[in-house]
Design a protein around this motif. Structure first.
Motif, PDB file in Angstrom:
ATOM      1  N   ILE A  38       0.841  -1.188   0.000  1.00  4.88           N
ATOM      2  CA  ILE A  38       0.000   0.000   0.000  1.00  4.88           C
ATOM      3  C   ILE A  38       0.880   1.243   0.000  1.00  4.88           C
ATOM      4  O   ILE A  38       2.084   1.169   0.231  1.00  4.88           O
ATOM      5  CB  ILE A  38      -0.975   0.026   1.204  1.00  4.88           C
ATOM      6  N   GLY A  39       0.257   2.374  -0.243  1.00  2.91           N
ATOM      7  CA  GLY A  39       0.966   3.645  -0.244  1.00  2.91           C
ATOM      8  C   GLY A  39       0.212   4.642  -1.088  1.00  2.91           C
ATOM      9  O   GLY A  39      -0.660   4.268  -1.888  1.00  2.91           O
ATOM     10  N   PRO A  40       0.511   5.917  -0.934  1.00  2.68           N
ATOM     11  CA  PRO A  40      -0.174   6.948  -1.715  1.00  2.68           C
ATOM     12  C   PRO A  40       0.160   6.817  -3.200  1.00  2.68           C
ATOM     13  O   PRO A  40       1.078   6.088  -3.591  1.00  2.68           O
ATOM     14  CB  PRO A  40       0.372   8.257  -1.124  1.00  2.68           C
ATOM     15  N   ASN A  41      -0.581   7.524  -4.033  1.00  4.91           N
ATOM     16  CA  ASN A  41      -0.311   7.521  -5.471  1.00  4.91           C
ATOM     17  C   ASN A  41       1.139   7.915  -5.728  1.00  4.91           C
ATOM     18  O   ASN A  41       1.666   8.846  -5.109  1.00  4.91           O
ATOM     19  CB  ASN A  41      -1.246   8.496  -6.198  1.00  4.91           C
ATOM     20  N   GLY A  42       1.773   7.191  -6.653  1.00  2.00           N
ATOM     21  CA  GLY A  42       3.162   7.482  -6.987  1.00  2.00           C
ATOM     22  C   GLY A  42       4.175   6.874  -6.045  1.00  2.00           C
ATOM     23  O   GLY A  42       5.368   7.176  -6.134  1.00  2.00           O
ATOM     24  N   ALA A  43       3.714   5.984  -5.156  1.00  2.00           N
ATOM     25  CA  ALA A  43       4.632   5.406  -4.166  1.00  2.00           C
ATOM     26  C   ALA A  43       5.536   4.330  -4.757  1.00  2.00           C
ATOM     27  O   ALA A  43       6.519   3.941  -4.141  1.00  2.00           O
ATOM     28  CB  ALA A  43       3.838   4.825  -2.992  1.00  2.00           C
ATOM     29  N   GLY A  44       5.179   3.797  -5.944  1.00  2.00           N
ATOM     30  CA  GLY A  44       6.008   2.787  -6.588  1.00  2.00           C
ATOM     31  C   GLY A  44       5.431   1.388  -6.568  1.00  2.00           C
ATOM     32  O   GLY A  44       6.093   0.423  -6.961  1.00  2.00           O
ATOM     33  N   LYS A  45       4.179   1.270  -6.141  1.00  2.00           N
ATOM     34  CA  LYS A  45       3.566  -0.064  -5.989  1.00  2.00           C
ATOM     35  C   LYS A  45       3.489  -0.814  -7.317  1.00  2.00           C
ATOM     36  O   LYS A  45       3.895  -1.983  -7.411  1.00  2.00           O
ATOM     37  CB  LYS A  45       2.156   0.081  -5.383  1.00  2.00           C
ATOM     38  N   THR A  46       2.942  -0.160  -8.333  1.00  3.16           N
ATOM     39  CA  THR A  46       2.797  -0.838  -9.631  1.00  3.16           C
ATOM     40  C   THR A  46       4.157  -1.098 -10.262  1.00  3.16           C
ATOM     41  O   THR A  46       4.351  -2.133 -10.919  1.00  3.16           O
ATOM     42  CB  THR A  46       1.901  -0.006 -10.562  1.00  3.16           C
ATOM     43  N   THR A  47       5.121  -0.207 -10.032  1.00  3.00           N
ATOM     44  CA  THR A  47       6.464  -0.449 -10.561  1.00  3.00           C
ATOM     45  C   THR A  47       7.071  -1.696  -9.930  1.00  3.00           C
ATOM     46  O   THR A  47       7.716  -2.498 -10.615  1.00  3.00           O
ATOM     47  CB  THR A  47       7.380   0.767 -10.325  1.00  3.00           C
ATOM     48  N   VAL A  48       6.858  -1.901  -8.639  1.00  2.00           N
ATOM     49  CA  VAL A  48       7.326  -3.128  -7.993  1.00  2.00           C
ATOM     50  C   VAL A  48       6.686  -4.339  -8.653  1.00  2.00           C
ATOM     51  O   VAL A  48       7.375  -5.328  -8.967  1.00  2.00           O
ATOM     52  CB  VAL A  48       7.031  -3.103  -6.478  1.00  2.00           C
ATOM     53  N   PHE A  49       5.373  -4.283  -8.886  1.00  2.00           N
ATOM     54  CA  PHE A  49       4.695  -5.382  -9.587  1.00  2.00           C
ATOM     55  C   PHE A  49       5.306  -5.601 -10.969  1.00  2.00           C
ATOM     56  O   PHE A  49       5.510  -6.743 -11.401  1.00  2.00           O
ATOM     57  CB  PHE A  49       3.203  -5.078  -9.718  1.00  2.00           C
ATOM     58  N   ASN A  50       5.594  -4.522 -11.674  1.00  2.00           N
ATOM     59  CA  ASN A  50       6.172  -4.640 -13.014  1.00  2.00           C
ATOM     60  C   ASN A  50       7.567  -5.266 -12.966  1.00  2.00           C
ATOM     61  O   ASN A  50       7.958  -5.997 -13.889  1.00  2.00           O
ATOM     62  CB  ASN A  50       6.242  -3.267 -13.677  1.00  2.00           C
ATOM     63  N   LEU A  51       8.298  -5.007 -11.912  1.00  2.00           N
ATOM     64  CA  LEU A  51       9.612  -5.638 -11.757  1.00  2.00           C
ATOM     65  C   LEU A  51       9.465  -7.120 -11.442  1.00  2.00           C
ATOM     66  O   LEU A  51      10.183  -7.960 -12.001  1.00  2.00           O
ATOM     67  CB  LEU A  51      10.400  -4.939 -10.651  1.00  2.00           C
ATOM     68  N   LEU A  52       8.526  -7.446 -10.570  1.00  2.00           N
ATOM     69  CA  LEU A  52       8.339  -8.847 -10.190  1.00  2.00           C
ATOM     70  C   LEU A  52       7.920  -9.701 -11.375  1.00  2.00           C
ATOM     71  O   LEU A  52       8.334 -10.866 -11.491  1.00  2.00           O
ATOM     72  CB  LEU A  52       7.298  -8.957  -9.073  1.00  2.00           C
ATOM     73  N   THR A  53       7.074  -9.148 -12.254  1.00  2.00           N
ATOM     74  CA  THR A  53       6.575  -9.916 -13.400  1.00  2.00           C
ATOM     75  C   THR A  53       7.372  -9.647 -14.668  1.00  2.00           C
ATOM     76  O   THR A  53       7.011 -10.093 -15.749  1.00  2.00           O
ATOM     77  CB  THR A  53       5.089  -9.611 -13.646  1.00  2.00           C
ATOM     78  N   VAL A 201      -1.113 -14.755  -1.948  1.00  2.00           N
ATOM     79  CA  VAL A 201      -1.592 -13.577  -2.672  1.00  2.00           C
ATOM     80  C   VAL A 201      -0.755 -12.370  -2.263  1.00  2.00           C
ATOM     81  O   VAL A 201      -0.568 -12.105  -1.068  1.00  2.00           O
ATOM     82  CB  VAL A 201      -3.082 -13.301  -2.381  1.00  2.00           C
ATOM     83  N   LEU A 202      -0.243 -11.654  -3.257  1.00  2.55           N
ATOM     84  CA  LEU A 202       0.393 -10.352  -3.048  1.00  2.55           C
ATOM     85  C   LEU A 202      -0.456  -9.340  -3.788  1.00  2.55           C
ATOM     86  O   LEU A 202      -0.677  -9.478  -4.991  1.00  2.55           O
ATOM     87  CB  LEU A 202       1.826 -10.354  -3.589  1.00  2.55           C
ATOM     88  N   MET A 203      -0.977  -8.351  -3.072  1.00  2.00           N
ATOM     89  CA  MET A 203      -1.922  -7.436  -3.703  1.00  2.00           C
ATOM     90  C   MET A 203      -1.543  -5.981  -3.468  1.00  2.00           C
ATOM     91  O   MET A 203      -1.015  -5.612  -2.425  1.00  2.00           O
ATOM     92  CB  MET A 203      -3.345  -7.705  -3.195  1.00  2.00           C
ATOM     93  N   VAL A 204      -1.808  -5.168  -4.494  1.00  2.00           N
ATOM     94  CA  VAL A 204      -1.825  -3.711  -4.362  1.00  2.00           C
ATOM     95  C   VAL A 204      -3.276  -3.313  -4.211  1.00  2.00           C
ATOM     96  O   VAL A 204      -4.125  -3.721  -5.005  1.00  2.00           O
ATOM     97  CB  VAL A 204      -1.208  -3.029  -5.603  1.00  2.00           C
ATOM     98  N   GLU A 205      -3.579  -2.550  -3.180  1.00  2.00           N
ATOM     99  CA  GLU A 205      -4.981  -2.202  -2.927  1.00  2.00           C
ATOM    100  C   GLU A 205      -5.069  -0.853  -2.204  1.00  2.00           C
ATOM    101  O   GLU A 205      -4.375  -0.614  -1.226  1.00  2.00           O
ATOM    102  CB  GLU A 205      -5.644  -3.296  -2.082  1.00  2.00           C
ATOM    103  N   HIS A 206      -5.914   0.043  -2.745  1.00  2.68           N
ATOM    104  CA  HIS A 206      -6.123   1.346  -2.126  1.00  2.68           C
ATOM    105  C   HIS A 206      -7.184   1.313  -1.030  1.00  2.68           C
ATOM    106  O   HIS A 206      -7.187   2.161  -0.139  1.00  2.68           O
ATOM    107  CB  HIS A 206      -6.542   2.377  -3.195  1.00  2.68           C
TER     108      HIS A 206
END
Length: 250
Positions: A38-53, A201-206
């Motif tokens: 979790i984290g505010p917008n722009g925290a890097g969550k989706t980038t971490v997912f993109n690195l993992l996959t 399960v590893l999830m990004v969730e607001h």
């Protein structure tokens, strides 16, 4: 790697044209748990997912999955190893039925993943498993419904079914309840809890209500780095987390 952890990263970092999007992220995801980023917008969550996959290759650091170094692995290798991702935007075929969508995801068992010209009859052997998956996500009554006619929450449930068709050991779920009303959020939350009984399960969730209800452990990101980590009670009591989300520690 400690066998208790299905996924670990050490010092993971990613730069884009001099901008550091992910900085020194060391992550440990325990087997059989639901872990949230979790984290505010722009925290890097989706980038971490993109690195993992492996949408992006890391600029530095290492990644280990199920005992294997995957730092330089290819996306297809990651998927074959059982790390499967669902996306923020529903990634199903709108002009196919629910059953057909799940059947396409099952095709890799036949070695026909990209052979869309194959006779439909050759895929009917998959129908029983496809229906089983649809029942699992509560969509068996919509098996012959064209996806474009389905409500948004049901499309997301279908995406979970197509992800399960790939037999993941680790499901990466990117904003699974985004854009949903309360009833759909409750349905998807219950579904995630059910599918997590036999996988990680590893999830990004607001939606922090969903995070509080589901997640065993939470990693909070801010400006691409880990701010804190722990249970929901621990991270929600941290004044740095309140400040990151609301701009004030009060």
């Amino acid at each position: 790697m400690n066998d208790a952890h299905i996924l670990t990263t050490e010092g993971l970092g990613k730069d884009f044209l001099g901008f550091t999007a992910v900085d020194d992220v060391t992550l440990k995801v325990r087997r059989g748990t639901i872990h949230a980023l979790i984290g505010p917008n722009g925290a890097g969550k989706t980038t971490v997912f993109n690195l993992l996959t492996k949408v992006h290759q890391p600029s530095r650091g290492t990644m280990t999955y199920d005992g294997r170094d995957i730092t330089r692995a290819k996306p297809a290798q990651i998927a074959r190893m059982g790390m499967v991702r669902s996306f923020q935007i529903s990634a199903v075929f709108p002009h196919m039925t629910a059953l057909e969508n799940v059947r396409v995801s099952l095709q890799r068992k036949l070695g026909t993943s990209f052979h869309f010209w194959r006779s439909e009859a050759s895929l009917r052997v998959l129908d029983e498993r496809a229906m089983e998956l649809l029942r699992m996500v509560g969509l068996d009554r919509y098996a012959t419904t064209e996806v474009a006619e389905m409500a948004y929450g049901r499309k997301r449930a279908l995406e979970i079914a197509t992800t399960l068709a790939q037999e993941p050991k680790l499901m990466l779920m990117d904003e699974p309840t985004q854009g949903m009303g309360r009833e759909d959020v409750a349905r998807i939350t219950a579904l995630i809890r059910e599918v997590a009984k036999s996988r990680t399960v590893l999830m990004v969730e607001h939606n922090l209500g969903v995070v509080a209800e589901l997640c065993d452990r939470i990693t909070v990101l801010q400006r691409g780095a880990i701010l804190t980590e722990g249970s929901y009670a621990e991270v929600s009591a941290d004044p740095r987390v309140r400040e990151a989300y609301m701009g004030s520690a009060a």
